[in-house]
Design a protein around this motif. Sequence first.
Motif, short mmCIF file in Angstrom:
data_model
loop_
_atom_site.label_atom_id
_atom_site.label_comp_id
_atom_site.label_asym_id
_atom_site.label_seq_id
_atom_site.Cartn_x
_atom_site.Cartn_y
_atom_site.Cartn_z
N GLY A 15 -22.79 -5.32 54.05
CA GLY A 15 -23.63 -4.52 54.88
C GLY A 15 -25.24 -4.67 54.34
N ALA A 16 -25.35 -5.81 53.46
CA ALA A 16 -26.78 -5.87 52.80
C ALA A 16 -27.41 -7.07 52.82
CB ALA A 16 -26.58 -5.50 51.50
N GLN A 56 -32.95 -4.96 49.04
CA GLN A 56 -31.66 -4.95 49.83
C GLN A 56 -31.50 -4.15 51.12
OE1 GLN A 56 -28.10 -4.10 47.51
NE2 GLN A 56 -27.87 -6.15 47.10
N PHE A 57 -31.50 -4.61 52.09
CA PHE A 57 -31.47 -3.90 53.47
C PHE A 57 -29.94 -3.69 54.17
CE2 PHE A 57 -35.60 -5.94 53.11
CZ PHE A 57 -36.16 -5.06 53.15
N GLY A 58 -29.74 -2.78 54.82
CA GLY A 58 -28.51 -2.54 55.46
C GLY A 58 -28.59 -1.46 56.44
N GLY A 59 -27.56 -1.13 57.13
CA GLY A 59 -27.41 0.03 58.00
C GLY A 59 -26.17 -0.25 58.97
N PHE A 60 -26.46 0.74 59.95
CA PHE A 60 -25.11 0.79 61.10
C PHE A 60 -25.91 1.42 62.37
CE2 PHE A 60 -24.51 5.34 60.70
CZ PHE A 60 -24.89 5.65 59.46
N SER A 84 -31.29 1.38 55.79
CA SER A 84 -31.69 1.74 54.49
C SER A 84 -32.13 0.48 53.63
CB SER A 84 -30.44 2.18 53.78
OG SER A 84 -29.31 1.27 53.59
N SER A 105 -32.98 -0.74 49.40
CA SER A 105 -32.96 -0.28 47.82
C SER A 105 -33.27 -1.48 47.01
CB SER A 105 -31.44 -0.08 47.60
OG SER A 105 -30.94 1.23 48.07
N TYR A 106 -34.06 -0.89 45.96
CA TYR A 106 -34.25 -2.12 44.99
C TYR A 106 -34.01 -1.52 43.51
CZ TYR A 106 -37.41 -5.06 42.26
OH TYR A 106 -37.99 -5.88 41.46
N GLN A 142 -33.28 6.00 53.13
CA GLN A 142 -32.70 5.68 54.31
C GLN A 142 -32.99 6.75 55.46
OE1 GLN A 142 -28.46 4.45 54.91
NE2 GLN A 142 -27.87 6.49 55.63
N TRP A 197 -32.06 10.02 53.02
CA TRP A 197 -32.10 10.19 51.49
C TRP A 197 -33.29 9.34 51.14
CZ3 TRP A 197 -31.30 5.27 49.39
CH2 TRP A 197 -30.56 4.66 49.98
N SER A 247 -34.68 8.27 47.20
CA SER A 247 -34.38 8.72 45.93
C SER A 247 -34.80 7.68 44.72
CB SER A 247 -33.09 9.27 45.67
OG SER A 247 -31.97 8.11 45.87
N PHE A 266 -24.50 -3.50 59.33
CA PHE A 266 -25.40 -4.82 59.12
C PHE A 266 -25.99 -4.74 57.91
CE2 PHE A 266 -29.29 -2.59 59.93
CZ PHE A 266 -28.96 -1.63 61.00
N ARG A 288 -20.25 -0.75 49.96
CA ARG A 288 -20.86 -0.19 51.28
C ARG A 288 -21.16 1.28 51.10
NH1 ARG A 288 -17.89 -2.49 56.89
NH2 ARG A 288 -19.65 -4.20 57.09
N PHE A 337 -24.05 1.81 48.70
CA PHE A 337 -25.29 1.45 48.99
C PHE A 337 -25.93 2.24 50.16
CE2 PHE A 337 -27.28 -1.54 52.24
CZ PHE A 337 -28.43 -1.69 51.35
#
Lengths: 405, 137
Positions: A26-27, A34-38, A69, A71-72, A82, A100, A102, A405, B90, B93
């Motif tokens: 999902g990233a 990195q990207f992801g979500g749902f 979301s 993240s790095y 996110q 979030w 952070s 995703f 998951r 992340f």
Amino acid sequence: MNITTRYNKIGATLLIAALASSNAFGAGSWKGIQFGGFASQGYLVNSGDNDYLGETSEGTFDFREYAASASYATGEWRIGAQVFGQKLGVYGNDELALDWASIDYQPAQWLGFRAGRVKTPRGLYNEALDVDSIRPFVLMPQSVYDARLRDFNASFDGVMMFGNVAIGDSNSFDYKVYHGDIPMKVESGANDYFNQDLPYPNTSIGMDSATGGSIFWNTGLDGLRLGYSASVFDNFNMDREVSFGPGFPPVILNRGTQDYKRQLLSAEYSVGDWVFAGEMGRETALYDITDADGNSFDIFLDFEVEYAYASVARRLSEKFEVGAYYSYSMETQVSSDGVTAFPDYEQADLSVSVRYDYNYNLLFKLEAHYMDGSGKIFSTPSYLQPVEDRDGSWMLFAAKTTYTF
Amino acid sequence: MTLSKLVIAGLSAIALSCSAVSAAPVLIGNASLEGVSLSDSDMQAVLLGKNVSLGGKRVVIVVAKASDGQENFLKSKIGKTGSQFNNHWRKLFMTGGGVAPTQVGAEADVVSKVSSTPGAIGIVDDSVAGGLPVIGK
């Protein structure tokens, strides 16, 4: 540009970026970010006339969540954020909000710091309540993880210290300790939850600070972890507009407690394709009623809620997973004046779920609940559902699909 | 069957058996992790994101999309199936608890990615590890 519009644009950008490249975690990634979500959509309907998580007596599609979301990480640092939106009955209203955001500094396995808007550590699953893809259930056991209190439970603004301390070769402890604030709105499920005892609307709700944490023992028995979570909300209070009848102007009274305490014991055993879990907890508060100047009426409300659940989930195949749980809660409030009587709110929930994974990204879930009791039905000043009018024995059905995703 | 054929068959079986033993999945690291040696509990901490640094480098976990060896390694070292491992990451992340592993196609791609990424680790059969350091087995 207002904040909502800005969040909408941020969310859309993250969504497009994530869809552009993603992998099975999902990233997706772009230049190390990195990207992801749902995105999920569900349907809820129950027998009888109770309206539980929205207008469920008639059936409702007002049951969806979505998030994106990014993240790095570099060296001992990680930064991420996110955005999240939801519609659950009258709550959420499809507005994107910062879920979030952070920054972490983790110089050692046993020591890390996280600051910003941080997911609240509580029990086994609080931090991951929105992550549908990691469980078979549509609704988590509502006695512990009430979906309407998501805003209240999801995250806090502050700092957290965390780490993993190894004890020998096969035992370790995960700890998280935090301090901060939980922003609260009158237009929220949490406000409605704390506004059920009398038919006077809250005009404000909040606290000075929230302090808490969790500790989990990863035992020498592979897959078994045991935990304890606790939190205290300092000076948790709400203002209420109270009317004493025709001809009297409304006055503001305050219902507040110095310490709203929560405790939760947790156990999870993951073995092969099985996951067994159980949690039991308690919340207590002694509310004092004061006038607008802080003068006490010497009326105290002794509030207590106890809850527990036991669940089991089993992955049957690559495509199918099933689960079941029994969840129970009992809430009581006793007034020191000896006159005002509040009903006990009791509800038991027996649930079975089946999950079908169409592929790694797309899943479908079906769930049936048999409810014994109606203690978790909200009755608020704006939508009264008195205990005596509720169905005591009823069924709730839920369906949900989620794309990750 | 003649004695010579029996001997040849026996030697072949031994050779295959030895080959199977040597074809064990191992945890390899980028050259920057030369000299690092992880115990089982160390590996568990790293693969579950509880320890994010090795040898002064940020850990980058590289995983193959599908690999029997990787699946077996995860089960034996961290007690999770590939699916449970994916769910764990998951969860981390999507809740601000970590940066997810980098996924590539096959074991050869794991070796290639680990080779080119400082701090990277990956699970491959030791026969394809090339010259990369084995940091856990």
